[in-house]
Design a protein around this motif. Structure first.
Motif, PDB file in Angstrom:
ATOM      1  N   VAL A   1      -5.007   5.336  -6.935  1.00  0.00           N
ATOM      2  CA  VAL A   1      -4.759   4.975  -5.560  1.00  0.00           C
ATOM      3  C   VAL A   1      -5.880   4.259  -4.854  1.00  0.00           C
ATOM      4  CG1 VAL A   1      -3.737   5.910  -3.384  1.00  0.00           C
ATOM      5  CG2 VAL A   1      -3.092   6.746  -5.672  1.00  0.00           C
TER       6      VAL A   1
ATOM      7  N   GLU B   1       1.153   9.540  -5.110  1.00  0.00           N
ATOM      8  CA  GLU B   1       1.591  11.098  -4.755  1.00  0.00           C
ATOM      9  C   GLU B   1       2.766  11.792  -5.414  1.00  0.00           C
ATOM     10  OE1 GLU B   1       0.466  12.928  -2.338  1.00  0.00           O
ATOM     11  OE2 GLU B   1      -1.087  11.466  -1.724  1.00  0.00           O
ATOM     12  N   ARG B   2       3.757  11.010  -5.885  1.00  0.00           N
ATOM     13  CA  ARG B   2       4.985  11.621  -6.696  1.00  0.00           C
ATOM     14  C   ARG B   2       4.287  12.238  -7.920  1.00  0.00           C
ATOM     15  NH1 ARG B   2       8.022   7.429  -4.480  1.00  0.00           N
ATOM     16  NH2 ARG B   2       7.483   6.246  -6.287  1.00  0.00           N
TER      17      ARG B   2
ATOM     18  N   LYS C   1      -5.790   0.857  -3.414  1.00  0.00           N
ATOM     19  CA  LYS C   1      -6.053   0.587  -2.048  1.00  0.00           C
ATOM     20  C   LYS C   1      -7.130  -0.389  -1.502  1.00  0.00           C
ATOM     21  CE  LYS C   1      -6.283   3.205   2.166  1.00  0.00           C
ATOM     22  NZ  LYS C   1      -6.597   4.882   2.776  1.00  0.00           N
TER      23      LYS C   1
ATOM     24  N   GLU D   1       0.901  -1.226   0.011  1.00  0.00           N
ATOM     25  CA  GLU D   1       0.006   0.002   0.044  1.00  0.00           C
ATOM     26  C   GLU D   1       0.969   1.341  -0.118  1.00  0.00           C
ATOM     27  OE1 GLU D   1      -3.248   1.923   2.721  1.00  0.00           O
ATOM     28  OE2 GLU D   1      -2.574   0.142   3.373  1.00  0.00           O
ATOM     29  N   VAL D   2       1.684   1.232   0.773  1.00  0.00           N
ATOM     30  CA  VAL D   2       2.743   2.465   0.936  1.00  0.00           C
ATOM     31  C   VAL D   2       3.576   2.756  -0.236  1.00  0.00           C
ATOM     32  CG1 VAL D   2       4.944   3.298   2.049  1.00  0.00           C
ATOM     33  CG2 VAL D   2       3.247   2.251   3.255  1.00  0.00           C
ATOM     34  N   ARG D   3       3.897   1.594  -1.092  1.00  0.00           N
ATOM     35  CA  ARG D   3       4.506   1.902  -2.370  1.00  0.00           C
ATOM     36  C   ARG D   3       3.609   2.357  -3.511  1.00  0.00           C
ATOM     37  NH1 ARG D   3       7.824  -4.051  -2.977  1.00  0.00           N
ATOM     38  NH2 ARG D   3       9.399  -3.533  -1.293  1.00  0.00           N
TER      39      ARG D   3
ATOM     40  N   VAL E   1       0.834   4.191  -2.744  1.00  0.00           N
ATOM     41  CA  VAL E   1       0.380   5.483  -2.499  1.00  0.00           C
ATOM     42  C   VAL E   1       1.560   6.452  -2.977  1.00  0.00           C
ATOM     43  CG1 VAL E   1      -0.188   6.894  -0.597  1.00  0.00           C
ATOM     44  CG2 VAL E   1      -1.172   4.688  -0.883  1.00  0.00           C
ATOM     45  N   SER E   2       2.741   6.155  -2.350  1.00  0.00           N
ATOM     46  CA  SER E   2       3.941   7.020  -2.792  1.00  0.00           C
ATOM     47  C   SER E   2       4.142   7.204  -4.037  1.00  0.00           C
ATOM     48  CB  SER E   2       5.318   6.538  -2.220  1.00  0.00           C
ATOM     49  OG  SER E   2       4.924   6.176  -0.962  1.00  0.00           O
ATOM     50  N   GLU E   3       3.729   6.257  -4.901  1.00  0.00           N
ATOM     51  CA  GLU E   3       3.979   6.606  -6.384  1.00  0.00           C
ATOM     52  C   GLU E   3       2.915   7.523  -7.053  1.00  0.00           C
ATOM     53  OE1 GLU E   3       5.746   6.082 -10.202  1.00  0.00           O
ATOM     54  OE2 GLU E   3       6.585   5.287  -8.297  1.00  0.00           O
TER      55      GLU E   3
ATOM     56  N   GLN F   1       2.168  15.170  -7.360  1.00  0.00           N
ATOM     57  CA  GLN F   1       2.914  16.451  -6.984  1.00  0.00           C
ATOM     58  C   GLN F   1       3.720  17.107  -8.358  1.00  0.00           C
ATOM     59  OE1 GLN F   1       3.158  18.078  -4.006  1.00  0.00           O
ATOM     60  NE2 GLN F   1       1.866  16.881  -3.031  1.00  0.00           N
TER      61      GLN F   1
END
Length: 671
Positions: free
Chosen positions: A530, A383-384, A534, A375-377, A379-381, A387
């Motif tokens: 996401v 978010e990048r 998720k 999940e963190v991977r 979400v981080s992708e 941004q």
């Protein structure tokens, strides 16, 4: 080298050593040491003997050695009685003089003494006295005749020096070291010879002096007796007076003693009776206490007997109870041992269940962590990407907006400068025209003043003033018109600049909106992706979780359900607390905003504070209702205070509906 060659040298050395030792032995045997205070006279082969004071070598047969004492000798010359010393005043004195002699420590004097008296008799007092007694006595007589008897005591040092001077230094090798007068007194009168001329002179002088002294002594003695008798009489008179005073004092003292004795006897009798009374009371009290003590002793004995019986009974009961308690304790320990055995068995079973539950929990934790990492991977992708797109859109919009704003600001600044320039030129032209008209008017007034008659001066002055006022008004009107025109031009320029700036802002806003829309669209797409990922991950996690729960045992499943129920209740409680916190915060803000400008006077104690607050609240409500309902009050407030009264409406808490709690409006207590 052979022994025959060495032997002569050895023999020679031995002989030499023996000779030297022999010489040393002879020297030691023949050398005589002399102690201090002794002189050694050696008669050798020479014509004159040798004198040694430390020691010398004495060869037997050839030399003769003699020892002489040269230490100090004391000769005593004593003359007493008829042989006493006769003084210059023919007084005879008993005297004893000590002469201290010694042999002079020189070779000539030692040899001289040895020839005169011999070496052995040189220190013999009898021989020396026989040698010098006559000479010393003659010297003593000669010197004594030079001094009177009293001078012998007063000039003793001179007397001694004269003796030494008369004797001189020619003493046949002896030396007079000192002279000491041991004894010096007057010869007794009974020992003097009356037939001797000198003694008779002495007797006469003694008698004369003694008689004179006796008369003086008798006079002194009589004066002493007279003074003593007089003093005795005075002392007796004083004694009698003192005895009289003593008798009076004794009589007075006796009277006072009798008085005091009588008073003391009376006091003693009174005290004796009081003491007898006290003693009798003490005796009665003692008898009473003794009887009470006897009764107490009997009571204590009986009480002690009862206590002993009670203690015996208590001990018997205690023994029985201890025996019963021991039985109960034994039974309880047996049962406790059985319970402990069952407990150990249950603990073993519980440990097995705990191990199983821990293994399942570890597997579950591993699965949860794996899902969380995925999940963190994701979400981080997302978010990048979000941004990056947002930053690019914002950069483009900001760049376009900055260009438009800078262009509008430059145009506005140029228009403002042009308007200021025109206004300044118009103002300068107006001031020049006004000054020229004023100069012409002043010149005309001067000409008229010179030509006009004195009677028309006042009228002309007034007309001139009126014209001046009129022209001044015209000039001021022109100035106002010029200012209005300048302001119109400036307003037109400002409006044009504002229109251009608003157009630029609208265009920039449109572009920024397009960029924001694009970024929002990109962000929404990323968030949707996401969210999908998720939810997919959560679904897979729940599926695995339910599969893991299905595979659990009954106890583990009930434990997991209980844990999930606790988590649900915890989240509900936290949500309720958060909602209550928000509501309380909003209510506090409403009350704070209402009380921020309130002028509240707190009067009274605990109950007075609430009552004062209630009264001020009621009064404020009444005034507010009167101002809202009465047209007259509203008209007065709008006329004199410039305030329009509005009927207050109930204030609602932000974010709440009509059915929720409403905070009342609090008026200013100082109004």
């Amino acid at each position: 080298m052979s022994m025959s060659m060495i032997l002569p040298f050895v023999v020679g050395a031995g002989v030499l050593l023996v000779v030297m030792l022999g010489i040393f032995g002879l020297f030691k045997a023949f050398y005589v040491k002399v102690p201090q205070g002794t002189a050694l006279i050696v008669n050798d082969l020479s014509a004159t003997p040798k004198v040694r004071f430390t020691g010398g070598l004495i060869i037997p047969v050839l030399y003769k050695a003699e020892l002489m004492q040269i230490s100090l000798i004391t000769l005593q010359v004593d003359r007493r009685g008829r042989e006493g010393l006769i003084c210059r005043d023919n007084m005879r004195a008993d005297i004893s003089v000590a002469f201290y002699l010694r042999v002079n420590e020189t070779q000539q004097d030692v040899l001289r003494v040895a020839k005169a008296v011999g070496a052995e008799r040189a220190s013999d007092k009898a021989a020396v006295d026989e040698l010098f007694n006559a000479k010393f006595s003659e010297a003593l007589k000669t010197v004594g005749k030079k001094f009177e008897f009293t001078e012998l005591f007063e000039k003793r040092q001179e007397f001694r020096d004269e003796i030494i001077k008369i004797i001189g230094n020619d003493l046949n090798g002896y030396v007079l070291e000192d002279v000491a007068i041991d004894y010096l007194e007057q010869t007794k009168k009974s020992e003097l010879d009356p037939n001797n001329i000198m003694d008779s002179e002495g007797i006469k002088k003694i008698t004369q002096i003694t008689a004179t002294q006796n008369v003086v002594t008798n006079e002194l003695e009589q004066n002493e007796k007279l003074a003593i008798t007089k003093k005795n009489v005075e002392a007796r008179e004083a004694t009698l007076a003192l005895e009289r005073q003593q008798a009076e004092a004794e009589a007075r003292q006796q009277r006072e003693i009798e008085t005091i004795r009588a008073r003391e006897e009376a006091e003693t009798a009174r005290v004796r009776e009081e003491q007898r009374l006290v003693a009798e009371q003490a005796r009665l009290e003692s008898d009473e206490k003794i009887q009470i003590r006897e009764q107490n002793v009997h009571r204590e004995v009986e009480v002690a007997e009862q206590n002993r019986q009670r203690a015996v009974a208590i001990e018997e009961e205690r023994v029985v109870r201890a025996r019963e308690l021991e039985k109960v304790t034994t039974d309880r320990e047996v049962q406790l041992q059985a319970v402990e055995r069952d407990k150990v068995v249950e603990v073993g079973k519980k440990d097995v269940a705990n191990i199983t539950r821990e293994r399942i929990a570890i597997d579950k934790t591993v699965a949860i962590e794996e899902e969380r990492i995925m999940e963190v991977r994701v979400v981080s992708e997302a978010e990048r990407e979000k941004q990056a797109r947002v930053l690019a859109a914002e950069a483009a919009a900001q760049e376009a907006l900055v260009h438009k704003v800078k262009e509008a600001e430059a145009a506005e600044t140029a228009a403002r400068h042009r308007a200021v320039e025109r206004t300044t030129l118009a103002q300068a032209e107006l001031e020049a025209a006004t000054r020229e008209a004023e100069a012409k008017r002043v010149l005309a007034d001067g000409v008229k003043a010179e030509q006009a008659a004195p009677g028309l001066a006042d009228v002309q002055v007034r007309e001139a003033e009126a014209q001046a006022i009129e022209k001044q008004g015209v000039a001021e009107a022109r100035v106002i018109e010029a200012k209005a025109a300048a302001r119109l031009v400036e307003g037109t320029n400002d409006a044009r600049v504002l229109a251009e700036r608003m157009a630029a802002e609208a265009e920039g806003t449109a572009k920024q909106g397009q960029a924001n829309a694009a970024s929002v669209e990109a962000v929404g797409s990323a968030e949707a992706n996401v969210t999908v990922k998720k939810l997919t991950a959560e679904a897979e996690g729940l599926t695995r979780k339910f599969e893991a729960i299905d595979s659990l045992s009954v106890n583990a499943r009930s434990h997991e359900e209980f844990r999930m129920s606790l988590e649900t209740h915890l989240q509900q409680a936290l949500a309720s607390i958060s909602a209550g916190k928000d509501v309380a915060k909003e209510n506090a803000e409403v009350i704070a905003s209402a009380l921020r400008n309130a002028n509240i006077d707190l009067v009274g104690g605990d109950g007075g504070l609430f009552e004062a607050f209630s009264k001020s609240l009621s009064l404020g409500k009444a005034v507010e209702g009167l101002a809202g309902k009465s047209p007259i009050v509203q008209d007065l407030m709008s006329r004199y205070l410039g305030v329009t009264a509005v009927e207050p409406a109930p204030a609602k808490l932000p974010g709440h509906g009509a059915g929720e709690r409403v905070a009342p409006a609090i008026p200013d207590a100082g109004a």
